[in-house]
Write a protein that holds these residues in place. Structure first.
Motif, PDB file in Angstrom:
ATOM      1  N   TYR A  24       0.815  -1.228   0.000  1.00 38.17           N
ATOM      2  CA  TYR A  24       0.000   0.000   0.000  1.00 38.17           C
ATOM      3  C   TYR A  24       0.845   1.273   0.000  1.00 38.17           C
ATOM      4  CZ  TYR A  24      -3.273  -3.570   1.506  1.00 38.17           C
ATOM      5  OH  TYR A  24      -4.013  -4.706   1.619  1.00 38.17           O
ATOM      6  N   LYS A  25       1.902   1.270  -0.784  1.00 40.52           N
ATOM      7  CA  LYS A  25       2.741   2.457  -0.935  1.00 40.52           C
ATOM      8  C   LYS A  25       1.875   3.612  -1.469  1.00 40.52           C
ATOM      9  CE  LYS A  25       6.581   4.058  -3.718  1.00 40.52           C
ATOM     10  NZ  LYS A  25       7.387   3.737  -4.888  1.00 40.52           N
ATOM     11  N   ILE A  38      -4.088   4.517   0.338  1.00 44.23           N
ATOM     12  CA  ILE A  38      -5.265   3.657   0.231  1.00 44.23           C
ATOM     13  C   ILE A  38      -6.092   3.785   1.505  1.00 44.23           C
ATOM     14  CG2 ILE A  38      -4.095   1.629   1.123  1.00 44.23           C
ATOM     15  CD1 ILE A  38      -5.648   0.001  -1.022  1.00 44.23           C
ATOM     16  N   SER A  39      -7.399   3.799   1.365  1.00 41.62           N
ATOM     17  CA  SER A  39      -8.275   3.946   2.527  1.00 41.62           C
ATOM     18  C   SER A  39      -8.276   2.657   3.355  1.00 41.62           C
ATOM     19  CB  SER A  39      -9.704   4.269   2.080  1.00 41.62           C
ATOM     20  OG  SER A  39     -10.296   3.158   1.448  1.00 41.62           O
ATOM     21  N   PHE A  44      -9.017  -3.423   3.928  1.00 42.68           N
ATOM     22  CA  PHE A  44      -9.831  -4.545   4.392  1.00 42.68           C
ATOM     23  C   PHE A  44     -10.400  -5.315   3.200  1.00 42.68           C
ATOM     24  CE2 PHE A  44     -13.919  -6.357   5.602  1.00 42.68           C
ATOM     25  CZ  PHE A  44     -13.530  -7.167   6.661  1.00 42.68           C
ATOM     26  N   PHE A  45     -10.898  -4.580   2.199  1.00 49.33           N
ATOM     27  CA  PHE A  45     -11.488  -5.165   0.999  1.00 49.33           C
ATOM     28  C   PHE A  45     -10.456  -6.021   0.254  1.00 49.33           C
ATOM     29  CE2 PHE A  45     -12.839  -4.631  -3.527  1.00 49.33           C
ATOM     30  CZ  PHE A  45     -14.049  -5.301  -3.430  1.00 49.33           C
ATOM     31  N   VAL A  91     -10.268  -0.375  -5.451  1.00 51.63           N
ATOM     32  CA  VAL A  91      -9.747   0.291  -4.262  1.00 51.63           C
ATOM     33  C   VAL A  91      -9.915   1.807  -4.356  1.00 51.63           C
ATOM     34  CG1 VAL A  91      -8.093  -1.525  -3.707  1.00 51.63           C
ATOM     35  CG2 VAL A  91      -7.379   0.364  -5.144  1.00 51.63           C
ATOM     36  N   LYS A  92     -10.005   2.431  -3.195  1.00 46.65           N
ATOM     37  CA  LYS A  92     -10.170   3.884  -3.106  1.00 46.65           C
ATOM     38  C   LYS A  92      -8.965   4.477  -2.387  1.00 46.65           C
ATOM     39  CE  LYS A  92     -14.178   3.858  -4.974  1.00 46.65           C
ATOM     40  NZ  LYS A  92     -14.187   4.018  -6.391  1.00 46.65           N
TER      41      LYS A  92
END
Length: 100
Positions: A24-25, A38-39, A44-45, A91-92
């Motif tokens: 998640y860079k 990333i949120s 989690f998703f 992803v958001k």
């Protein structure tokens, strides 16, 4: 696919994929230079979409099919890889808050 929250530039699929693959860079916008992370919900998703199918396949489907442990492991890794290729579409990312 996600856009920059500031300048609305579209992120590239490849940028988001490598962000996910590299723990998640943060992704930097090519237009305005803002960093996006990333949120939590997306983290989690991502975990859910990788782990749940692997567990279901490994514990329920593979034994019924009589697959060996090695074949099951290889199929789980391949399945996780294919799922990861689709993740950038879902992803958001959020603008990274200023660090103090």
């Amino acid at each position: 696919m996600q856009n920059c929250e500031v300048c609305k530039s579209k992120f590239k699929w490849k940028e988001l994929l490598f962000s996910i693959w590299s723990s998640y860079k943060p992704v930097e916008c090519r237009g305005c230079g803002k960093k996006h992370t990333i949120s939590f919900a997306s983290k989690f998703f991502v975990s859910f979409l990788i782990i749940v199918p692997a567990v279901i396949f490994g514990l329920l489907i593979a034994p019924d099919m009589g697959l060996s442990k090695v074949v099951t492991f290889v199929l789980i890794v391949m399945m996780a890889f294919v799922i990861s290729l689709l993740l950038p579409f879902f992803v958001k990312y959020e603008v990274k808050p200023k660090e103090k």
